[in-house]
Design a protein around this motif. Structure first.
Motif, short mmCIF file in Angstrom:
data_model
loop_
_atom_site.label_atom_id
_atom_site.label_comp_id
_atom_site.label_asym_id
_atom_site.label_seq_id
_atom_site.Cartn_x
_atom_site.Cartn_y
_atom_site.Cartn_z
N MET A 214 -36.29 27.07 -37.45
CA MET A 214 -36.95 28.37 -37.38
C MET A 214 -35.98 29.51 -37.63
SD MET A 214 -39.31 29.88 -34.32
CE MET A 214 -40.13 31.47 -34.46
N GLY A 215 -34.78 29.43 -37.07
CA GLY A 215 -33.83 30.52 -37.24
C GLY A 215 -32.41 30.10 -36.93
N THR A 216 -31.46 30.73 -37.62
CA THR A 216 -30.04 30.51 -37.39
C THR A 216 -29.50 31.68 -36.60
OG1 THR A 216 -29.73 29.22 -39.42
CG2 THR A 216 -27.80 30.31 -38.52
N ARG A 217 -28.95 31.41 -35.45
CA ARG A 217 -28.42 32.46 -34.58
C ARG A 217 -26.92 32.61 -34.79
NH1 ARG A 217 -31.86 34.02 -30.39
NH2 ARG A 217 -33.83 32.87 -30.35
N LEU A 218 -26.46 33.87 -34.85
CA LEU A 218 -25.05 34.17 -35.05
C LEU A 218 -24.44 34.71 -33.76
CD1 LEU A 218 -25.34 36.00 -38.50
CD2 LEU A 218 -25.00 33.55 -38.06
N GLN A 219 -23.16 34.40 -33.56
CA GLN A 219 -22.45 34.87 -32.38
C GLN A 219 -21.21 35.65 -32.83
OE1 GLN A 219 -21.74 31.02 -30.56
NE2 GLN A 219 -23.43 31.30 -29.12
N GLY A 220 -21.06 36.84 -32.27
CA GLY A 220 -19.91 37.67 -32.60
C GLY A 220 -19.96 38.96 -31.80
N ALA A 221 -19.14 39.93 -32.19
CA ALA A 221 -19.18 41.23 -31.53
C ALA A 221 -20.54 41.87 -31.81
CB ALA A 221 -18.05 42.11 -32.04
N PRO A 222 -21.30 42.26 -30.78
CA PRO A 222 -22.66 42.78 -31.00
C PRO A 222 -22.68 44.00 -31.89
CG PRO A 222 -22.24 42.35 -28.66
CD PRO A 222 -20.92 42.24 -29.36
N ILE A 223 -23.73 44.13 -32.68
CA ILE A 223 -23.94 45.34 -33.45
C ILE A 223 -25.20 46.03 -32.92
CG2 ILE A 223 -22.75 44.46 -35.48
CD1 ILE A 223 -25.42 43.93 -36.76
N LEU A 224 -25.18 47.33 -32.96
CA LEU A 224 -26.29 48.12 -32.40
C LEU A 224 -27.34 48.36 -33.48
CD1 LEU A 224 -27.38 49.73 -29.97
CD2 LEU A 224 -26.14 51.72 -30.87
N ALA A 225 -28.55 47.95 -33.20
CA ALA A 225 -29.64 48.11 -34.15
C ALA A 225 -30.49 49.32 -33.79
CB ALA A 225 -30.52 46.86 -34.16
N PRO A 226 -31.11 49.95 -34.77
CA PRO A 226 -32.04 51.05 -34.47
C PRO A 226 -33.28 50.52 -33.77
CG PRO A 226 -32.20 50.45 -36.77
CD PRO A 226 -31.06 49.66 -36.21
N GLN A 227 -33.96 51.39 -33.08
CA GLN A 227 -35.21 51.00 -32.43
C GLN A 227 -36.36 51.01 -33.44
OE1 GLN A 227 -35.89 53.46 -28.99
NE2 GLN A 227 -34.53 52.23 -27.73
N ARG A 228 -37.26 50.04 -33.27
CA ARG A 228 -38.46 50.01 -34.12
C ARG A 228 -39.63 49.66 -33.21
NH1 ARG A 228 -40.26 46.02 -37.64
NH2 ARG A 228 -38.26 45.17 -38.26
N GLN A 229 -40.74 50.34 -33.36
CA GLN A 229 -41.85 50.21 -32.43
C GLN A 229 -43.00 49.36 -32.99
OE1 GLN A 229 -41.49 51.37 -29.36
NE2 GLN A 229 -39.48 52.15 -29.95
N TRP A 230 -42.82 48.77 -34.15
CA TRP A 230 -43.91 48.01 -34.74
C TRP A 230 -43.38 46.70 -35.33
CZ3 TRP A 230 -41.74 52.40 -36.64
CH2 TRP A 230 -41.07 52.29 -37.87
N SER A 231 -44.30 45.76 -35.52
CA SER A 231 -43.96 44.50 -36.17
C SER A 231 -44.36 44.57 -37.64
CB SER A 231 -44.69 43.33 -35.50
OG SER A 231 -44.22 43.13 -34.18
N GLN A 232 -43.74 43.73 -38.44
CA GLN A 232 -44.07 43.67 -39.86
C GLN A 232 -43.89 42.25 -40.36
OE1 GLN A 232 -41.38 46.40 -41.77
NE2 GLN A 232 -39.60 45.08 -41.52
N GLY A 233 -44.43 41.96 -41.55
CA GLY A 233 -44.26 40.64 -42.14
C GLY A 233 -42.80 40.36 -42.44
#
Length: 306
Positions: A214-233
């Motif tokens: 289903m998904g490949t998870r990465l491990q490292g120094a965290p990066i800050l993502a912007p906020q998003r209030q909706w889902s999309q395809g």
């Protein structure tokens, strides 16, 4: 009709074809091969059309017995192959006589190999595909999304060949080499702070053991993502960045909708190399242009006849 009887199914062996498309608006995952290049080569060695059903063998540990004379081809991870104790080459096609047993050992490098039979492995399609999706219970030999089991019969065509054949070694991927994955920037990339997007490409990442189809998870120094209030395809290869800052690359059995911000997409052909990486392997990412990716994909599909 030719057949291979399953003696040992291995930890996770799944029937896959090119994927189940046209149903994502209903939440149905496409599934399909984790390594499209290895699957394409296995089929090409037998003269099969692109996307013919194959067996995706994860990690190895498979034993199959030929019920009659037939040809098989294998391509993918470096798994020891032998027929009744006699070694066979990977990335090759070879003949099995009735009663002979093909043993696929556990992977020495890479994670998945693909076994093809002439004209593809036979199964009844579900929603237009035989691709096995365990989570949704779709596809596979019985149509209910089950992995390979002891006693199953893999049926294929009865084509004959004058001799064996192999993929030239320069075209065989090196799964032991350091892996650099190419990324198409897009999605929410413009909303990431410049230093956060730069940090994704500048630092090394480790492949988390908590990765699957289903998904490949990465491990490292965290990066800050912007906020998003909706889902999309979402599509395969999307790089999602959840609140913990540890990116997730969506793979073949991904969901069809997602709410995490997307930094970009891993090149479709590099996803196959990513799927062959072992847990804790170090990965790096680099941006590439859409035009270069499109040209490479056109060349890939022209060569394999899609």
């Amino acid at each position: 009709m030719s057949g291979l009887r399953v003696i040992k199914p291995g930890p996770l062996s799944l029937l896959q074809d090119a994927g189940r498309f046209g149903w994502q608006h209903l939440g149905v995952s496409p599934a399909g091969p984790m390594d499209p290049l290895a699957m394409a080569w296995a089929n090409r060695l037998l003269g099969n059309p692109f996307g013919c059903p194959v067996l995706e063998i994860a990690l190895g540990g498979v034993e199959l017995e030929a019920e009659n004379t037939l040809w098989v081809a294998l391509a993918g991870a470096d798994m020891p192959l032998d027929v009744d104790g006699e070694p066979r080459r990977n990335w090759s096609r070879f003949r099995l006589e009735a009663g002979q047993r093909l043993q696929v050992g556990f992977a020495r490098s890479g994670q998945r190999t693909y076994l093809a039979m002439a004209d593809g492995i036979r199964a009844e399609p579900v929603l237009g595909s035989v691709a096995c999706q365990l989570r949704e219970g779709l596809g596979g030999l019985g149509g209910e999304g089950a992995k390979l089991a002891e006693g199953d019969l893999l049926q294929g065509g009865a084509a004959d060949f004058p001799r064996g054949a192999s993929v030239p070694w320069p075209w065989q991927p090196d799964y032991k080499a350091a892996q650099l994955m190419r990324v198409l920037l897009g999605g929410d990339a413009a909303s990431f702070a410049e230093e956060e997007a730069r940090a994704f490409f500048e630092q090394p990442w480790q492949l988390s053991p908590q990765s699957d189809r289903m998904g490949t998870r990465l491990q490292g120094a965290p990066i800050l993502a912007p906020q998003r209030q909706w889902s999309q395809g979402v599509v395969s290869g999307a790089i999602q960045v959840p609140p913990d800052g540890q990116p997730i690359v969506l793979m073949a059995d991904r969901q069809t909708m997602g709410g995490y911000p997307i930094l970009g997409w891993v090149h479709p052909l590099d996803l196959g190399r990513l799927a062959q990486c072992a847990a804790n392997q170090v990965l790096r990412f680099t941006p590439m242009s859409l035009e270069d990716a499109q040209e490479e994909l056109r060349e890939f599909y022209r060569f394999f006849g899609r």
